[in-house]
Design an enzyme around this catalytic site. Structure first.
Site, PDB file in Angstrom:
ATOM      1  N   TRP A  36       0.795  -1.226   0.000  1.00  0.00           N
ATOM      2  CA  TRP A  36       0.000   0.000   0.000  1.00  0.00           C
ATOM      3  C   TRP A  36       0.827   1.277   0.000  1.00  0.00           C
ATOM      4  O   TRP A  36       0.350   2.318  -0.410  1.00  0.00           O
ATOM      5  CB  TRP A  36      -0.991   0.031   1.183  1.00  0.00           C
ATOM      6  CG  TRP A  36      -1.944   1.181   1.142  1.00  0.00           C
ATOM      7  CD1 TRP A  36      -3.116   1.267   0.445  1.00  0.00           C
ATOM      8  CD2 TRP A  36      -1.799   2.434   1.809  1.00  0.00           C
ATOM      9  NE1 TRP A  36      -3.700   2.486   0.631  1.00  0.00           N
ATOM     10  CE2 TRP A  36      -2.896   3.224   1.479  1.00  0.00           C
ATOM     11  CE3 TRP A  36      -0.827   2.960   2.664  1.00  0.00           C
ATOM     12  CZ2 TRP A  36      -3.069   4.516   1.962  1.00  0.00           C
ATOM     13  CZ3 TRP A  36      -0.993   4.245   3.145  1.00  0.00           C
ATOM     14  CH2 TRP A  36      -2.121   5.003   2.785  1.00  0.00           C
ATOM     15  N   ASP A  37       2.088   1.222   0.411  1.00  0.00           N
ATOM     16  CA  ASP A  37       2.858   2.463   0.505  1.00  0.00           C
ATOM     17  C   ASP A  37       4.277   2.277  -0.017  1.00  0.00           C
ATOM     18  O   ASP A  37       5.236   2.785   0.552  1.00  0.00           O
ATOM     19  CB  ASP A  37       2.899   2.937   1.961  1.00  0.00           C
ATOM     20  CG  ASP A  37       3.357   4.395   2.081  1.00  0.00           C
ATOM     21  OD1 ASP A  37       3.128   5.164   1.140  1.00  0.00           O
ATOM     22  OD2 ASP A  37       3.950   4.742   3.120  1.00  0.00           O
TER      23      ASP A  37
END
Length: 284
Positions: free
Chosen positions: A183-184
């Site tokens: 996600w990041d």
């Protein structure tokens, strides 16, 4: 971006006290000063058996709650290894990587994008374990929050973009996917390592479609002339359907703007690189 809500500076002493407690609890010796991130403290340490490691203390929230679960699932395949963890506090003991050699320091952005693509392909090859946040729930939440955000968005052009992002989300939301997402994964969340050239750190894991992973690599070290090439390189590396990846990336642009509007941090749309990425992808 590491997390969209920074840890208040007043919380730093509490994190420092917790780090001191776990130095004793896990029989660790500090090797250097605390390294402060946006929402965590990381301390280089040596374990009792001489193993170099890193102690990470953080305040638990919905984004980092599944970090240990994700790292255990990856088991070092493209990501930092988890050596020990304390579930009640979210405290982690990690293998030591080279914090002085992040991927963000690599001058060649083409090579950096290729590294990210290769890592994402490895990470998303793993099915998500039970108990993580799910992209389908996040998608439904974004749809529910959109009307209020549109009323709050002052710029007409950005309102049109957000409607287009929401329409793209609607095209893929019924198949949110089941892969384990970082996600990041941007260039600052990849470090050099002894056992591999590069490894991912600091996941904010969820279960979903790998197309939702691409925005950080497009927006970080932003180059408007390179957006399409980066997008094509990433979708090829992950073997993604290009239109689905485009739709999920536009959904990610929407997610970021929703946060900004809700937290009073919207700023000027023309200065926001994620909105710029959205406009570029809308035109593809």
């Amino acid at each position: 971006m590491v997390t969209h809500v920074p840890t208040p500076p007043s919380d730093r002493p509490a994190l420092t006290r917790r780090a001191d407690r776990f130095l004793t609890h896990w029989s660790l010796r500090a090797d250097g000063p605390h390294l402060s991130g946006i929402a965590a403290l990381v301390l280089p340490v040596t374990a009792a058996d001489g193993t170099p490691a890193a102690l990470k203390v953080q305040h638990l929230d919905e984004e980092c709650a599944g970090e240990a679960t994700a790292l255990l699932t990856w088991a070092g395949d493209g990501a930092v290894r988890l050596l020990a963890h304390d579930p009640p506090t979210g405290t982690l003991l990690l293998e030591r990587l080279d914090e002085h050699r992040p991927l963000s320091a690599l001058p060649d952005t083409r090579e950096a994008v290729d590294v990210l693509g290769a890592l994402l392909a490895r990470l998303t090859a793993h099915p998500a374990p039970p108990g993580l946040r799910r992209l389908g729930d996040i998608a439904r939440g974004m749809t529910a929050r959109l009307p209020r955000a549109l009323r709050a968005e002052a710029d007409p052009g950005t309102r049109r973009l957000l409607r287009d992002c929401a329409a793209a989300l609607g095209e893929v939301a019924d198949e949110p996917g089941d892969r384990l997402l970082h996600w990041d994964l941007h260039y600052g969340n990849v470090l050099a390592a002894a056992r591999a050239p590069w490894l991912a750190i600091d996941p904010k894991p969820l279960a979903g479609d790998p197309g939702f992973e691409l925005l950080p690599a497009l927006a970080n070290r932003y180059d408007p002339s390179d957006t399409r090439r980066r997008f094509d390189a990433l979708t090829a590396a992950l073997g993604l359907d290009r239109e689905r990846a485009r739709a999920w990336t536009l959904a990610r642009v929407l997610q970021n703007r929703l946060w900004q509007l809700e937290e009073g941090r919207a700023g000027r749309p023309r200065d926001d690189v994620r909105l710029a990425v959205g406009r570029a992808l809308r035109a593809l």
